[in-house]
Design an enzyme around this catalytic site. Structure first.
Site, PDB file in Angstrom:
ATOM      1  N   ALA A  46      -4.621   6.798   0.042  1.00  0.00           N
ATOM      2  CA  ALA A  46      -5.061   7.621  -1.088  1.00  0.00           C
ATOM      3  C   ALA A  46      -4.769   6.849  -2.367  1.00  0.00           C
ATOM      4  CB  ALA A  46      -4.299   8.938  -1.073  1.00  0.00           C
ATOM      5  N   GLY A  53      -4.043   7.241   3.969  1.00  0.00           N
ATOM      6  CA  GLY A  53      -5.362   7.868   4.009  1.00  0.00           C
ATOM      7  C   GLY A  53      -6.414   6.939   4.588  1.00  0.00           C
ATOM      8  N   GLU A  77      -6.137   7.265   8.169  1.00  0.00           N
ATOM      9  CA  GLU A  77      -6.596   8.623   8.496  1.00  0.00           C
ATOM     10  C   GLU A  77      -8.126   8.690   8.533  1.00  0.00           C
ATOM     11  OE1 GLU A  77      -3.908  10.291   5.415  1.00  0.00           O
ATOM     12  OE2 GLU A  77      -3.354  11.721   6.983  1.00  0.00           O
ATOM     13  N   GLU A 120       3.215   6.721   4.235  1.00  0.00           N
ATOM     14  CA  GLU A 120       3.454   7.768   3.235  1.00  0.00           C
ATOM     15  C   GLU A 120       4.933   8.079   3.053  1.00  0.00           C
ATOM     16  OE1 GLU A 120       0.976   7.739   5.348  1.00  0.00           O
ATOM     17  OE2 GLU A 120      -0.838   8.598   4.493  1.00  0.00           O
TER      18      GLU A 120
HETATM   19  C1  3H9 Z   1      -1.734   8.502   1.122  1.00  0.00           C
HETATM   20  O1  3H9 Z   1      -2.565   7.833   1.620  1.00  0.00           O
HETATM   21  C2  3H9 Z   1      -1.694  10.010   1.229  1.00  0.00           C
HETATM   22  C3  3H9 Z   1      -2.648  10.541   2.263  1.00  0.00           C
HETATM   23  O2  3H9 Z   1      -2.035  10.584   3.523  1.00  0.00           O
HETATM   24  C4  3H9 Z   1      -2.991  11.978   1.985  1.00  0.00           C
HETATM   25  C5  3H9 Z   1      -4.066  12.249   1.012  1.00  0.00           C
HETATM   26  C6  3H9 Z   1      -4.454  13.699   0.931  1.00  0.00           C
HETATM   27  N1  3H9 Z   1      -3.148   3.672  -4.819  1.00  0.00           N
HETATM   28  O3  3H9 Z   1       1.096  -4.071  -3.568  1.00  0.00           O
HETATM   29  P1  3H9 Z   1       0.150  -4.939  -4.301  1.00  0.00           P
HETATM   30  C7  3H9 Z   1      -2.365  -1.165  -6.389  1.00  0.00           C
HETATM   31  S1  3H9 Z   1      -0.500   7.828   0.184  1.00  0.00           S
HETATM   32  C8  3H9 Z   1      -3.289   3.142  -6.031  1.00  0.00           C
HETATM   33  O4  3H9 Z   1       0.696  -5.766  -5.398  1.00  0.00           O
HETATM   34  P2  3H9 Z   1      -0.294  -6.516  -1.932  1.00  0.00           P
HETATM   35  C9  3H9 Z   1      -1.007  -1.659  -6.852  1.00  0.00           C
HETATM   36  O5  3H9 Z   1      -0.405  -0.770  -7.738  1.00  0.00           O
HETATM   37  C10 3H9 Z   1      -0.867   6.121   0.161  1.00  0.00           C
HETATM   38  N2  3H9 Z   1      -3.020   1.848  -6.311  1.00  0.00           N
HETATM   39  O6  3H9 Z   1      -0.694  -5.880  -3.324  1.00  0.00           O
HETATM   40  C11 3H9 Z   1      -1.382  -2.980  -7.476  1.00  0.00           C
HETATM   41  O7  3H9 Z   1      -1.901  -2.703  -8.763  1.00  0.00           O
HETATM   42  P3  3H9 Z   1      -1.659  -3.738  -9.965  1.00  0.00           P
HETATM   43  C12 3H9 Z   1      -0.536   5.446   1.415  1.00  0.00           C
HETATM   44  C13 3H9 Z   1      -2.604   1.079  -5.309  1.00  0.00           C
HETATM   45  O8  3H9 Z   1      -1.429  -7.357  -1.517  1.00  0.00           O
HETATM   46  C14 3H9 Z   1      -2.517  -3.480  -6.599  1.00  0.00           C
HETATM   47  O9  3H9 Z   1      -3.031  -2.327  -5.928  1.00  0.00           O
HETATM   48  N3  3H9 Z   1      -0.727   4.018   1.264  1.00  0.00           N
HETATM   49  C15 3H9 Z   1      -2.437   1.568  -4.018  1.00  0.00           C
HETATM   50  O10 3H9 Z   1       1.064  -7.105  -2.003  1.00  0.00           O
HETATM   51  C16 3H9 Z   1      -2.099  -4.491  -5.579  1.00  0.00           C
HETATM   52  O11 3H9 Z   1      -0.991  -3.984  -4.845  1.00  0.00           O
HETATM   53  C17 3H9 Z   1       0.263   3.229   0.848  1.00  0.00           C
HETATM   54  O12 3H9 Z   1       1.372   3.662   0.646  1.00  0.00           O
HETATM   55  C18 3H9 Z   1      -2.731   2.932  -3.787  1.00  0.00           C
HETATM   56  N4  3H9 Z   1      -2.604   3.483  -2.555  1.00  0.00           N
HETATM   57  O13 3H9 Z   1      -0.140  -5.304  -0.926  1.00  0.00           O
HETATM   58  C19 3H9 Z   1      -0.069   1.786   0.687  1.00  0.00           C
HETATM   59  N5  3H9 Z   1      -1.999   0.569  -3.233  1.00  0.00           N
HETATM   60  O14 3H9 Z   1      -2.299  -5.024  -9.505  1.00  0.00           O
HETATM   61  C20 3H9 Z   1       0.444   1.284  -0.629  1.00  0.00           C
HETATM   62  C21 3H9 Z   1      -1.918  -0.520  -4.006  1.00  0.00           C
HETATM   63  O15 3H9 Z   1      -2.318  -3.071 -11.118  1.00  0.00           O
HETATM   64  N6  3H9 Z   1       0.060  -0.094  -0.892  1.00  0.00           N
HETATM   65  N7  3H9 Z   1      -2.278  -0.231  -5.267  1.00  0.00           N
HETATM   66  O16 3H9 Z   1      -0.176  -3.842 -10.083  1.00  0.00           O
HETATM   67  C22 3H9 Z   1       0.643  -1.153  -0.316  1.00  0.00           C
HETATM   68  O17 3H9 Z   1       1.504  -1.042   0.539  1.00  0.00           O
HETATM   69  C23 3H9 Z   1       0.226  -2.508  -0.792  1.00  0.00           C
HETATM   70  O18 3H9 Z   1      -0.346  -2.353  -2.056  1.00  0.00           O
HETATM   71  C24 3H9 Z   1      -0.778  -3.240   0.116  1.00  0.00           C
HETATM   72  C25 3H9 Z   1      -1.240  -4.550  -0.585  1.00  0.00           C
HETATM   73  C26 3H9 Z   1      -0.080  -3.608   1.435  1.00  0.00           C
HETATM   74  C27 3H9 Z   1      -1.989  -2.419   0.388  1.00  0.00           C
END
Ligand code: 3H9
Length: 692
Positions: free
Chosen positions: A66, A105, A108, A128
């Site tokens: 999400a 998400g 999901e 999450e």
């Molecule tokens: C969810 O899904 C809830 C659902 O179950 C329910 C819904 C109803 N959103 O980490 P990075 C941005 S909760 C917005 O440096 P990497 C991050 O801020 C979510 N922004 O890159 C950064 O921005 P900036 C569950 C996001 O290559 C840029 O992307 N998912 C999100 O080292 C690059 O990120 C997670 O918890 C996001 N979801 O790693 C996954 N994700 O460049 C969270 C990233 O402006 N994300 N950004 O600073 C991660 O674990 C890592 O970002 C990922 C990439 C592994 C994907």
């Protein structure tokens, strides 16, 4: 190709309708992506030429979850659950094509598809829990239907990113595509399903894998018990477990209702707000206002480490772990052999626990070489000095490095207190000198405090920040001051802990309050672990402090079974009657009347001065922003992430309340409690520390 909206395209490729999402950086499920998915699926269903549907992403990853930045804001765009229902109920097979990470998400959405294809480098997970949440779009109900309750419990409570190969083995992925050829692989798979007349596999209808857990509540009870220590203080792991229980015991729609209710509770609660803040704080810490993204980087292909002790060895492991060769220099062969032996043992222990393979142990060891000669550093791109904390020794070493190392090499010190500018003054190239403060054990602890000297070049700073990420550390840039950010604030807490014991609390009272607050252990348990005799000189000891008294009694901490606590043979601690008496005698000797001290006072006295010191650090420009301080305390000192870190927590407590206490203590006990100018200003302006 038809553009469905700004982030979604639809193409008919032969007889497959392909929906392509392209929403950088990570294809998060923003309103646009949700709308695009809904419209794309509708278009593919209406397209008479499409016999199956593939959902694929552009850029570095499949949907990574999400869009966290939308949480708490106004709700716009299509409802995710409705979009997913549309996919699951589709009358043509829907295939998710996964590369990068299908997280939260994102996974999901993939689980609402009928089939999943991935490349070998892809990873899937429901992380999450790390944001204080649970998968709120059916993940807790669909995942156990595919992988079983036990595996689902592990995935939702650890948030682990599971490699594609393991996903394939547990049925989470149906087929592996060739690396770099995901689109071809997914399309071929979709055509094959149609040709073979395979059913539209709706995960919601599966139940076989969960049968083993049905009617066995002990599976959940045992899981809770086994992980109680890890989950302590956090709400989200327990809520995730309840959802998996619901999946096992209730019909799908009722399980979804449970998931929704618990998701909303977490989402609107304080823990998730703090953990989501921490997520963005970590990423924000990488941004240095005067060091632009295009600053030229130094290519660090080889590293030198001075000192094969605990710190030096741990630091070297970080580089070997990611394939960077390291040379460790020691003064004596014995020390070098001992250090290399400890590194090997560490790796072997990890291998025995299954963290790495035995082949990995040898590969990593082969990347670490030892030498007794600093000239071995002539060709390396970066040297990190990790010897003991004496300025004369460090200056001598940096003088030598200056004459040995090639131009352009980074010269870093792992000092935890000393002035990096003074160290740099021993060289002719202060622009190459920087502090890289690792935390012990350096191969485990996530934090790297990077200390910017007055003359450190932007290129050296940018390189160290990037390198930190490469070696899986969380970095924060700080300025030169005694103890930098982390230890400077720690000394506030330590001073108060010691004072409270003199005034009437017992060490175990202070430790209990801080442990209950969420720290892994209190300051006295910590001292016992580290050894009370660190820095203690027997000949100079005059019983002037409690610590001196205890060392003089040969109570040196855990290592000899007695410190502030008594320890049994299994190192289990208990309050020591001997220490209680020592403390009471010490108070009497010092003329201090003991008083009853409440838990609230212990918490406030230990933590408010830290918030105040953080504000002073910001006033002096020693940290770039308040959230960087929180990143440091969460990753280096075990500050509970569900309270957001000292600065975020201070805002929740209320700065006016903290200021009032600091003023009262200043009046009663002296200038160490003097409020920071920033604290006074923010209270006057009604602003918070974070973003204020
Ligand atoms: C969810 O899904 C809830 C659902 O179950 C329910 C819904 C109803 N959103 O980490 P990075 C941005 S909760 C917005 O440096 P990497 C991050 O801020 C979510 N922004 O890159 C950064 O921005 P900036 C569950 C996001 O290559 C840029 O992307 N998912 C999100 O080292 C690059 O990120 C997670 O918890 C996001 N979801 O790693 C996954 N994700 O460049 C969270 C990233 O402006 N994300 N950004 O600073 C991660 O674990 C890592 O970002 C990922 C990439 C592994 C994907």
């Amino acid at each position: 190709m038809t553009a469905i909206n700004a982030v979604t395209d639809y193409t008919l490729d032969g007889d497959v309708g392909v929906i392509t999402l392209n929403s950088p950086p990570v294809n998060a499920l923003s309103a646009g992506v949700r709308d695009g998915l809904a419209l794309g699926v509708a278009q593919a269903l209406a397209d008479p030429g499409a016999r199956s549907i593939v959902i694929i992403c552009e850029g570095r990853t499949f949907i990574a979850g999400a869009d966290i930045s939308e949480f708490g804001g106004e709700r716009k765009g299509a409802d995710l659950l409705a979009v997913m229902k549309g996919m699951e109920d589709a009358t043509k097979p829907v295939v998710a094509a996964i590369h990068g990470t299908a997280l939260g998400g994102g996974l999901e959405v993939a689980l609402a598809c009928h089939y999943r294809v991935a490349v070998p480098s892809a990873k899937c997970g429901l992380p999450e829990v790390a944001l204080g949440l649970l998968p709120g779009a059916g993940g807790t109900q669909r995942l156990p239907r595919i992988v079983g309750a036990q595996k689902a419990l592990e995935m939702v409570t650890t948030g682990q990113h599971v490699p594609a190969k393991a996903c394939l083995a547990m049925g989470l992925i149906d087929e592996m595509a060739e690396e770099g050829k995901l689109r071809d692989g997914a399309l071929a798979f979709a055509r094959r399903i149609v040709a073979e007349g395979r059913p539209l596999k709706r995960v919601r209808d599966l139940s076989e894998k969960m049968e083993a857990a049905r009617g066995h509540p002990e599976i959940f009870a045992d899981f809770r018990k086994a992980n109680a220590r890890k989950f302590r203080g956090f709400l989200a792991p327990e809520y995730n477990i309840r959802c998996i229980e619901a999946a096992v015991n209730l019909p799908f729609d009722e399980g979804i209702a449970t998931e929704r209710k618990l998701f909303m509770e977490l989402m609107t609660g304080p823990q998730s707000a703090a953990q989501r803040y921490a997520f963005f704080a970590e990423r924000q810490a990488n941004k240095i206002p005067d060091v632009p993204d295009d600053t030229p980087l130094i290519d660090v292909k080889t590293v030198g480490v001075i000192g094969a002790g605990t710190m030096g060895g741990g630091i070297a492991m970080n580089f070997a772990n990611v394939g960077i060769p390291v040379t460790i220099v020691e003064v004596k062969q014995e020390a070098l052999d001992r250090g290399l032996g400890v590194i090997r043992k560490n790796y072997e222990r990890t291998a025995a626990r299954g963290g790495i393979t035995t082949a990995d142990v040898e590969t990593r060891m082969s990347l670490i070489s030892g030498s007794l000669d600093m000239d071995s550093f002539a060709g390396v791109d970066m040297v990190i000095e990790a010897v003991f904390e004496r300025m004369d020794v460090k200056k001598d070493i940096f003088g030598k490095l200056d004459s040995i190392c090639k131009p352009g090499a980074i010269l870093a010190s792992n000092t935890s207190y000393l002035n990096v500018d003074e160290i740099a003054s021993a060289t002719q190239r202060p622009e190459a000198v920087i502090g890289t403060h690792f935390f012990s054990p350096a191969n485990v602890m996530k934090l790297l405090e990077i200390v910017r000297g007055a003359k450190t070049s932007k290129s050296v700073i940018a390189t160290c920040m990037k390198l930190a990420k490469k070696i899986n550390k969380v970095a924060a840039l700080v300025g030169v001051c005694h103890g930098f950010v982390g230890n400077r604030m720690l000394s506030q807490r330590q001073r108060e802990a010691n004072a409270l014991v003199l005034e009437g609390a017992m060490p175990w009272d202070v430790d209990r309050v801080l442990y209950d607050f969420g720290f892994p252990m209190g300051p006295f348990a910590m001292s016992d672990l580290a050894g009370l005799d660190i820095g203690w000189v027997k000949e100079e000891s005059r019983g002037a402090t409690l610590r001196e008294c205890l060392c003089e009694m040969d109570r040196r901490g855990q290592k000899n079974g007695a410190g502030f606590y008594d320890y049994d043979d299994n190192r289990v601690s208990s309050p020591s009657p001997v220490v209680k008496k020592v403390i009471e005698d010490f108070r009497a000797k010092s003329g201090i009347a003991s008083r009853v001290i409440s838990d609230d006072e212990i918490r406030e006295r230990c933590l408010y001065p830290m918030v105040n010191e953080g504000a002073k650090i910001l006033d002096e420009g020693m940290a770039i922003r308040a959230s960087d301080i929180d990143v440091i305390w969460e990753n280096g000192y075990g500050w509970p992430v569900y309270t957001g870190g000292p600065m975020f927590w201070g805002d929740q407590v209320g700065l006016a309340k903290i200021l009032a206490k600091m003023k009262a203590w200043q009046a009663a006990m002296g200038e160490v409690y003097k409020p920071a100018a920033r604290l006074e200003r923010l209270v006057a302006e009604g602003k918070p520390l974070v973003g204020g």
